[in-house]
Design a protein around this motif. Structure first.
Motif, mmCIF file in Angstrom:
data_model
loop_
_atom_site.group_PDB
_atom_site.id
_atom_site.type_symbol
_atom_site.label_atom_id
_atom_site.label_comp_id
_atom_site.label_asym_id
_atom_site.label_seq_id
_atom_site.Cartn_x
_atom_site.Cartn_y
_atom_site.Cartn_z
ATOM 1 N N LEU A 130 0.866 -1.176 0.000
ATOM 2 C CA LEU A 130 0.000 0.000 0.000
ATOM 3 C C LEU A 130 0.900 1.223 0.000
ATOM 4 C CD1 LEU A 130 -2.846 1.262 0.150
ATOM 5 C CD2 LEU A 130 -2.551 1.327 2.653
ATOM 6 N N LEU A 131 0.734 2.073 -1.015
ATOM 7 C CA LEU A 131 1.454 3.343 -1.074
ATOM 8 C C LEU A 131 0.524 4.459 -0.637
ATOM 9 C CD1 LEU A 131 3.292 3.119 -4.540
ATOM 10 C CD2 LEU A 131 4.021 2.218 -2.321
ATOM 11 N N THR A 132 1.032 5.332 0.219
ATOM 12 C CA THR A 132 0.287 6.526 0.618
ATOM 13 C C THR A 132 1.149 7.744 0.328
ATOM 14 O OG1 THR A 132 -0.841 5.320 2.396
ATOM 15 C CG2 THR A 132 -0.892 7.724 2.491
ATOM 16 N N MET A 133 0.635 8.636 -0.495
ATOM 17 C CA MET A 133 1.348 9.852 -0.853
ATOM 18 C C MET A 133 0.671 11.029 -0.176
ATOM 19 S SD MET A 133 3.957 10.750 -2.659
ATOM 20 C CE MET A 133 4.593 12.407 -2.389
ATOM 21 N N ARG A 134 1.422 11.751 0.655
ATOM 22 C CA ARG A 134 0.878 12.886 1.414
ATOM 23 C C ARG A 134 1.543 14.180 0.946
ATOM 24 N NH1 ARG A 134 -1.617 14.025 6.447
ATOM 25 N NH2 ARG A 134 -0.821 15.903 7.461
ATOM 26 N N TYR A 135 0.725 15.140 0.538
ATOM 27 C CA TYR A 135 1.194 16.449 0.099
ATOM 28 C C TYR A 135 0.749 17.511 1.102
ATOM 29 C CZ TYR A 135 1.800 14.317 -4.560
ATOM 30 O OH TYR A 135 2.176 13.517 -5.618
ATOM 31 N N THR A 136 1.677 18.364 1.525
ATOM 32 C CA THR A 136 1.342 19.505 2.359
ATOM 33 C C THR A 136 2.055 20.740 1.818
ATOM 34 O OG1 THR A 136 3.139 19.032 3.924
ATOM 35 C CG2 THR A 136 0.966 18.113 4.433
ATOM 36 N N LEU A 137 1.541 21.908 2.205
ATOM 37 C CA LEU A 137 2.111 23.166 1.741
ATOM 38 C C LEU A 137 2.159 24.145 2.896
ATOM 39 C CD1 LEU A 137 3.068 24.954 -0.669
ATOM 40 C CD2 LEU A 137 0.661 25.619 -0.967
ATOM 41 N N ALA A 142 6.741 22.959 -0.215
ATOM 42 C CA ALA A 142 5.849 21.806 -0.308
ATOM 43 C C ALA A 142 6.570 20.589 0.250
ATOM 44 C CB ALA A 142 5.450 21.551 -1.751
ATOM 45 N N THR A 143 5.851 19.785 1.027
ATOM 46 C CA THR A 143 6.386 18.530 1.545
ATOM 47 C C THR A 143 5.697 17.380 0.824
ATOM 48 O OG1 THR A 143 6.800 19.490 3.723
ATOM 49 C CG2 THR A 143 6.713 17.079 3.585
ATOM 50 N N LEU A 144 6.505 16.468 0.301
ATOM 51 C CA LEU A 144 5.996 15.295 -0.410
ATOM 52 C C LEU A 144 6.497 14.062 0.335
ATOM 53 C CD1 LEU A 144 6.850 17.669 -2.595
ATOM 54 C CD2 LEU A 144 6.022 15.985 -4.234
ATOM 55 N N ALA A 145 5.584 13.308 0.927
ATOM 56 C CA ALA A 145 5.965 12.167 1.759
ATOM 57 C C ALA A 145 5.288 10.905 1.250
ATOM 58 C CB ALA A 145 5.583 12.419 3.219
ATOM 59 N N LEU A 146 6.097 9.939 0.844
ATOM 60 C CA LEU A 146 5.595 8.660 0.353
ATOM 61 C C LEU A 146 5.819 7.594 1.418
ATOM 62 C CD1 LEU A 146 4.550 6.812 -1.962
ATOM 63 C CD2 LEU A 146 6.947 6.502 -2.624
ATOM 64 N N VAL A 231 15.141 27.034 -6.919
ATOM 65 C CA VAL A 231 14.444 25.860 -6.409
ATOM 66 C C VAL A 231 15.379 25.096 -5.496
ATOM 67 C CG1 VAL A 231 13.291 23.702 -6.974
ATOM 68 C CG2 VAL A 231 13.042 25.677 -8.499
ATOM 69 N N THR A 232 14.900 24.779 -4.299
ATOM 70 C CA THR A 232 15.680 24.023 -3.325
ATOM 71 C C THR A 232 14.976 22.700 -3.054
ATOM 72 O OG1 THR A 232 16.488 26.055 -2.289
ATOM 73 C CG2 THR A 232 16.673 24.021 -1.006
ATOM 74 N N VAL A 233 15.714 21.611 -3.219
ATOM 75 C CA VAL A 233 15.213 20.269 -2.930
ATOM 76 C C VAL A 233 15.962 19.746 -1.712
ATOM 77 C CG1 VAL A 233 15.162 17.876 -3.754
ATOM 78 C CG2 VAL A 233 14.497 19.742 -5.288
ATOM 79 N N ALA A 234 15.237 19.547 -0.603
ATOM 80 C CA ALA A 234 15.836 19.064 0.640
ATOM 81 C C ALA A 234 15.274 17.688 0.969
ATOM 82 C CB ALA A 234 15.558 20.043 1.778
ATOM 83 N N PHE A 235 16.040 16.909 1.745
ATOM 84 C CA PHE A 235 15.647 15.520 1.992
ATOM 85 C C PHE A 235 16.478 14.950 3.127
ATOM 86 C CE2 PHE A 235 18.595 16.152 -1.474
ATOM 87 C CZ PHE A 235 19.702 15.405 -1.086
ATOM 88 N N ASP A 236 16.031 13.816 3.645
ATOM 89 C CA ASP A 236 16.799 13.065 4.630
ATOM 90 C C ASP A 236 17.846 12.259 3.874
ATOM 91 O OD1 ASP A 236 17.796 11.210 6.483
ATOM 92 O OD2 ASP A 236 15.915 11.143 7.584
ATOM 93 N N VAL A 287 10.290 20.692 -1.377
ATOM 94 C CA VAL A 287 10.584 21.587 -2.499
ATOM 95 C C VAL A 287 10.258 23.007 -2.067
ATOM 96 C CG1 VAL A 287 10.153 22.189 -4.898
ATOM 97 C CG2 VAL A 287 9.995 19.792 -4.170
ATOM 98 N N THR A 288 11.230 23.893 -2.142
ATOM 99 C CA THR A 288 11.038 25.305 -1.826
ATOM 100 C C THR A 288 11.284 26.130 -3.077
ATOM 101 O OG1 THR A 288 11.743 24.984 0.462
ATOM 102 C CG2 THR A 288 11.804 27.224 -0.377
ATOM 103 N N ILE A 289 10.358 27.039 -3.394
ATOM 104 C CA ILE A 289 10.513 27.891 -4.568
ATOM 105 C C ILE A 289 10.657 29.344 -4.141
ATOM 106 C CG2 ILE A 289 9.308 26.284 -6.103
ATOM 107 C CD1 ILE A 289 6.807 28.011 -5.859
ATOM 108 N N ASP A 290 11.586 30.031 -4.785
ATOM 109 C CA ASP A 290 11.849 31.450 -4.514
ATOM 110 C C ASP A 290 11.950 32.214 -5.825
ATOM 111 O OD1 ASP A 290 12.314 31.556 -1.493
ATOM 112 O OD2 ASP A 290 13.753 30.019 -2.087
#
Length: 290
Positions: A130-137, A142-146, A231-236, A287-290
């Motif tokens: 089961l995949l769950t994709m959660r988007y928040t802003l 924006a946070t994208l968590a799978l 554009v900044t892409v951050a991650f663990d 993802v951060t946009i400026d």
């Protein structure tokens, strides 16, 4: 505080329902039926993602927006995975971006989508999941968590990644601030050390440009001197230790992608994720946009 809006994308004879989170000047749109992916991220109405209409509306793999890569990143050797002594054909980047996702929740604080196995997925990937994709802003981030859950009775092997297409004025205008251990154009063999400044240049006559990086530090930053975008892409780093830069000739985008496996990783012992029955794991990035 973000708010949710519903809408539709209708063009060239197709119609998709859309969900949009807005927070002040920023808006993030998700299209559940199209691989569950984000299809727009704007600041004051200015688009930071790239959407190729004709491709978005076809049944082909969506080379636009932010496709979700599962259970593989890239295409394995021979185009097959080997499970239990049998070969299973699989498309480049897997199956998650080729099928509709279901809406679990659509609220002001988050959009959550799910994907469960069906006849198509079982044909190419014989596992229960089961995949769950959660988007928040939150403002300009924006946070994208799978979340990947093993709902079966055997170990679940996979890799995950994301393939964001960021709008670009031209490749010549784009520069990167990326700290990585290695950088090459081919994931096979010994990997050369990354240069101090990583660039994405196109060889004469080549259809595209690519950089494959390991030991990538968070964040990866892309700046476009032509359109003024940053554009900044951050991650663990424990979840996404690999990164890809890609650009296709004559197209106005640059991909800056967090991955945790290479094309053949699911076939190689110790080079992919494995979840025991009943286990789950979340892979989040920003993802951060400026």
């Amino acid at each position: 505080m973000s708010t949710i809006q519903t809408g539709t994308y209708e063009k060239y004879g197709v119609r998709y329902a859309t969900l949009t989170l807005t927070d002040g000047d920023y808006a993030l749109t998700v299209t559940p039926e199209k691989g569950g992916m984000a299809t727009s991220f704007t600041k004051n109405g200015e688009e930071y993602l790239w959407l190729r209409d004709k491709n978005f509306e076809s049944t082909d793999r969506p080379r636009c927006g932010i496709p979700i890569l599962f259970p593989n990143c890239g295409k394995p050797d021979g185009g097959v995975h080997h499970f239990g002594g049998a070969d299973y054909p699989i498309e480049v980047h897997g199956l998650a971006d080729l099928v509709p996702w279901q809406v679990k929740t659509a609220a002001d604080d988050a959009i959550e989508l799910t994907l469960a196995p069906n006849g198509l997925t079982k044909f190419v990937y014989p596992f229960d999941f089961l995949l769950t994709m959660r988007y928040t802003l939150a403002g300009h981030t924006a946070t994208l968590a799978l979340t990947v859950a093993n709902t079966g009775d055997k170990d679940l092997p996979f890799s995950v990644g994301f393939h964001p297409y960021f709008a670009a004025s031209s490749l010549d205008n784009v520069s990167f601030a990326i700290d990585a251990a290695t950088c090459s154009e081919n994931a096979k063999g010994e990997q050369p050390a990354a240069p101090e400044t990583i660039t994405l240049t196109r060889k004469p006559g080549s259809a595209d440009s690519i950089r494959l990086m390991t030991g990538v530090k968070s964040p990866m930053v892309m700046t476009d001197a032509g359109n003024g975008h940053k554009v900044t892409v951050a991650f663990d780093e424990a979840d996404f230790g690999k990164g890809v830069l890609w650009q296709q000739d004559a197209e106005s985008f640059v991909c800056m992608e967090p991955w945790n496996g290479w094309a053949n990783s699911v076939n190689e012992e110790g080079r992919h994720e494995t979840l025991a029955p009943g286990a789950e794991k979340t892979f989040a990035w920003f993802v951060t946009i400026d």
